[in-house]
Design a protein around this motif. Structure first.
Motif, PDB file in Angstrom:
ATOM      1  N   SER A  90       0.891  -1.074  -0.122  1.00 52.27           N
ATOM      2  CA  SER A  90       0.075   0.023  -0.034  1.00 52.27           C
ATOM      3  C   SER A  90       0.821   0.999   0.040  1.00 52.27           C
ATOM      4  O   SER A  90       1.441   1.677   0.850  1.00 52.27           O
ATOM      5  N   TYR A  91       1.125   1.880  -0.972  1.00 51.61           N
ATOM      6  CA  TYR A  91       2.015   2.945  -1.167  1.00 51.61           C
ATOM      7  C   TYR A  91       1.170   4.078  -0.977  1.00 51.61           C
ATOM      8  O   TYR A  91       0.118   4.488  -1.716  1.00 51.61           O
ATOM      9  N   PRO A  92       1.620   5.047  -0.184  1.00 50.07           N
ATOM     10  CA  PRO A  92       0.788   6.496   0.168  1.00 50.07           C
ATOM     11  C   PRO A  92       1.272   7.369  -0.904  1.00 50.07           C
ATOM     12  O   PRO A  92       2.690   7.528  -1.111  1.00 50.07           O
ATOM     13  N   GLY A  93       0.208   8.090  -1.460  1.00 46.14           N
ATOM     14  CA  GLY A  93       0.493   9.270  -2.452  1.00 46.14           C
ATOM     15  C   GLY A  93       0.757  10.392  -1.520  1.00 46.14           C
ATOM     16  O   GLY A  93       0.709  10.520  -0.097  1.00 46.14           O
ATOM     17  N   SER A  94       0.956  11.522  -2.318  1.00 49.18           N
ATOM     18  CA  SER A  94       1.059  12.974  -1.504  1.00 49.18           C
ATOM     19  C   SER A  94       0.443  13.104  -0.415  1.00 49.18           C
ATOM     20  O   SER A  94       0.736  13.782   0.518  1.00 49.18           O
ATOM     21  N   PRO A  95      -0.963  12.967  -0.695  1.00 52.55           N
ATOM     22  CA  PRO A  95      -2.036  13.723   0.311  1.00 52.55           C
ATOM     23  C   PRO A  95      -1.870  12.675   1.543  1.00 52.55           C
ATOM     24  O   PRO A  95      -1.860  13.241   2.727  1.00 52.55           O
TER      25      PRO A  95
END
Ligand SMILES: C[S@@+](CC[C@H](N)C(=O)[O-])C[C@H]1O[C@@H](n2cnc3c(N)ncnc32)[C@H](O)[C@@H]1O
Length: 269
Positions: A90-95
């Motif tokens: 689960s890769y987090p994006g910028s927000p």
């Protein structure tokens, strides 16, 4: 609007962009005074690296997957910890990275125009009361939020650069944003198809009159037609940001088989 970041999340350019985001937010959090993060092109917030889109391009495999076990820079270790919070797939994006770094006094405004991405973003940011999601045009919404009452914060501008006039619109919006909020820290991502086009965009952004501006570039060997080189313009970078990024990129670039560079376009820390 065909662009979907789920094909590219966690690639070499995301690693550099998200390292820069973490570095800037780390600096903003050094003072107790509240800050705001305005993410004009937020994406869906969380990316499943096991999903078909990610597996199809293999970009995360050649990106964040290659740096996960590295250490040796406090910034890199902080980024990797934030990136792994939801598990390796689960890769987090910028927000979501921003939301994970917010303190109770801070807030996030995340803007996303694509309805499906915006709906997923709402789910991804649901745990954070101080995160506001807006579906609409990131350029117009960004300007409507400036100047922020906090008078300190990060403005992240990360468009897909699909439209032929997107470089022009992005640069024009940053100039308008700087007129309203000249002391903000701006992080602007862009693809580099040629050195001349990259320099021209930097020049258009610098016409904002920023007294301090740093450019970071990262480049890989990529197949024809694939993104090989990306840039980040950082207006008003916090003191020490360049040294932190230099140290982190010196560790990740060899692992990504990438070349990275930093140069001051205006002022110097
Ligand atoms: C490069 S992705 C964002 C990635 C995200 N910032 C991150 O680092 O995780 C660009 C996003 O902008 C959205 N988008 C395109 N045009 C937009 C606009 N005018 N306003 C807001 N969002 C837009 C796209 O749907 C896409 O999700």
């Amino acid at each position: 609007m065909n662009y979907r970041h789920s094909y590219h999340a966690g690639n070499f350019a995301d690693v550099a962009k998200h390292l820069a985001e973490v570095a800037i937010l780390g600096h903003l959090a050094k003072k107790d005074a509240p800050f705001v993060v305005i993410d004009s092109h937020a994406g869906r917030g969380l990316y499943d690296l096991g999903a078909e889109e990610a597996r199809k391009t293999g970009e995360a495999k050649a990106g964040v997957e290659r740096v996960r076990d590295l250490s040796g820079s406090a910034l890199l270790e902080r980024y990797l910890k934030l990136a792994a919070e939801g598990g390796a797939l689960s890769y987090p994006g910028s927000p979501v990275i921003a939301a994970r770094m917010l303190r109770p006094q801070d807030r996030l405004v995340a803007i996303e125009k694509h309805p499906e991405e915006a709906a997923l973003l709402k789910q991804a940011l649901a745990p954070w009361r101080k995160a506001r999601i807006e579906d609409g045009d990131g350029y117009a919404r960004l300007l409507a939020h400036l100047p922020p009452p906090e008078r300190r914060g990060l403005i992240l501008v990360d468009p897909p650069f699909e439209a032929p006039d997107e470089f022009e619109v992005a640069a024009r919006t940053v100039r308008a944003a700087m007129r309203k909020f000249a002391t903000g820290i701006y992080l602007i991502w862009y693809p580099i198809k040629s050195a001349a086009a990259g320099n021209a965009f930097a020049g258009e952004v610098l016409a904002s009159g920023a007294k301090k501006a740093l450019r970071i570039e990262i480049e890989i060997d990529a197949a024809e037609g694939k993104l090989a080189r990306a840039g980040l313009l950082v207006l008003n970078p916090p003191y020490g940001f360049d040294a932190e990024m230099t140290a982190a990129l010196a560790i990740v670039a060899p692992a990504l088989k990438a070349r990275a560079s930093l140069d001051w376009l205006a002022g110097e820390a």
